[in-house]
Design a protein around this motif. Structure first.
Motif, PDB file in Angstrom:
ATOM      1  N   GLY A 134       1.146  -1.174   0.468  1.00  0.00           N
ATOM      2  CA  GLY A 134       0.425   0.048  -0.021  1.00  0.00           C
ATOM      3  C   GLY A 134       0.891   1.565  -0.222  1.00  0.00           C
ATOM      4  N   TYR A 186     -11.839  -5.824   5.444  1.00  0.00           N
ATOM      5  CA  TYR A 186     -10.780  -5.361   6.684  1.00  0.00           C
ATOM      6  C   TYR A 186     -11.151  -6.647   7.622  1.00  0.00           C
ATOM      7  N   PRO A 230      -7.407  -3.278   3.804  1.00  0.00           N
ATOM      8  CA  PRO A 230      -7.658  -1.895   4.579  1.00  0.00           C
ATOM      9  C   PRO A 230      -9.365  -1.667   4.803  1.00  0.00           C
ATOM     10  N   TYR A 231      -9.010  -1.231   5.459  1.00  0.00           N
ATOM     11  CA  TYR A 231     -10.981  -0.824   5.914  1.00  0.00           C
ATOM     12  C   TYR A 231     -11.070  -0.176   4.185  1.00  0.00           C
ATOM     13  N   THR A 277     -11.974  -1.769   1.659  1.00  0.00           N
ATOM     14  CA  THR A 277     -12.039  -2.292   0.691  1.00  0.00           C
ATOM     15  C   THR A 277     -13.118  -3.220   0.910  1.00  0.00           C
ATOM     16  N   ASN A 304      -8.054   2.566  -6.792  1.00  0.00           N
ATOM     17  CA  ASN A 304      -6.985   2.977  -5.544  1.00  0.00           C
ATOM     18  C   ASN A 304      -6.002   3.030  -5.193  1.00  0.00           C
ATOM     19  N   LEU A 346      -4.868   1.838  -1.839  1.00  0.00           N
ATOM     20  CA  LEU A 346      -5.683   0.933  -0.706  1.00  0.00           C
ATOM     21  C   LEU A 346      -5.793  -1.063  -1.192  1.00  0.00           C
ATOM     22  N   MET A 401      -4.865  -4.251   0.055  1.00  0.00           N
ATOM     23  CA  MET A 401      -5.845  -5.240  -0.546  1.00  0.00           C
ATOM     24  C   MET A 401      -5.864  -6.796  -0.903  1.00  0.00           C
TER      25      MET A 401
END
Length: 381
Positions: free
Chosen positions: A36, A209, A215-216, A218, A270, A273, A277
């Motif tokens: 990330g 997540y 990650p949050y 996603t 993104n 992220l 992910m």
């Protein structure tokens, strides 16, 4: 089954931290953070980002997400949350006045509010399914599905206590009565085996997540073949046919890219992220979901026995997800139980009258020993 040895070295968890709260938020693997960070760094010098980077991450990740659930890559759409995916499902599943939408008692709010709104909009009835006596939640749900059922919305495991739903049986029964099936797999995907070909849901939403250690903000949505020409929530540009040719974006088109891509959220590319992910998902797939399930199942069975020895009962094996434990708390348990445990770097969560304990492959024997040793003193004032 291949038992997985402890994987603490892949995470940034200090030795004195007993993190038993994966069902609230799974920690990022170190490799995910590194991926990330590299991805985010691209935007320091945006002139170095080629047009192809707007598509490369999703093209790599989409088949990996499909692999998690035994799906085809064309059935995967990118979302930022379960609520986004459920809204897309609701938009594409017509209901009639008098039909029933079945949900579970104590279901996660995102998978309730969507269907409350849908019931109000269509005249359908929202019916909540609970249990009586020693009845299993899965059996109660199966018994409730009938000719009036228009849609069943549920999880694979209930978030409060880990109650396991036999989704293959539920899917079969839904097809028999002509009902749609919408799933929230957030509390199971990555730790519990699931195959869309066996269950055949109409839609299945996942937030990454928790058990996917991503990650949050996603997640993804599985869309069954019969719904892939449906109406997306957004009228974006990147999921349209020919979008990769930036010079011709003003040649507007109503045509979408194939499969479920029409349901992709806006700004799906993104740069921070998605690489994180991807790294997390690759790690889960490398371990093997079946191996994760069996390893956590064995560890939780042993922990359930130890909790039983101090008077705390959990749902029995077979009635709960093997990766999940939620101990029934006695009357009079202090309201600040989890805060008291947290003060000693033991992290769990409380959901109603249950203490939810969700270890993972980073959990050590020392973590469990410290938790079991300290818990009894904190159950009383």
């Amino acid at each position: 089954m291949t038992p997985i040895p402890n994987q603490r070295h892949l995470f940034d968890i200090p030795d004195d931290v007993a993190y038993l709260n994966t069902a609230t938020m799974g920690p990022l693997p170190k490799a995910a953070l590194e991926a990330g960070t590299r991805g985010l760094a691209r935007k320091l010098q945006p002139w170095t980002i080629p047009d192809t980077d707007f598509f490369a991450d999703t093209e790599r990740l989409r088949p990996l997400l499909a692999q998690l659930i035994g799906a085809d890559a064309d059935g995967i759409a990118f979302t930022a949350s379960v609520s986004y995916g459920l809204a897309a499902a609701a938009r594409n599943l017509p209901l009639e006045s008098g039909q029933e939408i079945l949900i579970l008692e104590d279901q996660f709010p995102s998978n309730v509010y969507a269907w409350r709104a849908q019931a109000e909009a269509t005249g359908a009835t929202l019916r909540t399914i609970g249990t009586q006596g020693n009845e299993r939640l899965s059996d109660a749900l199966l018994a409730a599905i009938g000719p009036q059922t228009g849609l069943v919305a549920c999880a694979h495991v209930r978030w409060t206590d880990g109650a396991l739903i036999d989704l293959a049986a539920v899917g079969k029964r839904c097809r028999e009565v002509g009902a749609a099936l919408v799933l929230d797999l957030t509390q199971s995907c990555g730790a519990l085996r699931f195959d869309v070909s066996e269950v055949q849901p109409d839609f299945a939403a996942v937030a990454a997540y928790k058990w996917l250690l991503g990650p949050y903000a996603t997640g993804f949505l599985y869309v069954a073949p019969q719904h892939r020409s449906g109406a997306p929530l957004e009228q974006g540009w990147i999921n349209r046919a020919g979008a990769s040719d930036f010079a011709r974006l003003i040649d507007y088109t109503d045509a979408f890219e194939p499969g479920a891509q029409r349901f992709d959220m806006g700004e799906r590319s993104n740069f921070a992220l998605l690489p994180a992910m991807e790294a997390a998902v690759r790690q889960v797939l490398d371990w093997g979901i079946a191996n994760i399930e069996e390893t956590l199942g064995a560890r939780n069975a042993a922990l359930a026995d130890r909790l039983g020895a101090i008077g705390l009962s959990c749902l029995p094996e077979g009635a709960r997800g093997p990766h999940y434990l939620a101990a029934h708390l006695p009357v009079g348990t202090p309201a600040n139980l989890t805060a008291r445990l947290k003060s000693e770097n033991i992290h769990v969560s409380r959901r109603g009258d249950r203490l939810r304990i969700t270890q993972h492959l980073f959990t050590t024997d020392d973590d469990i020993e410290r938790f079991v040793r300290r818990l009894p003193a904190f159950l009383v004032d």
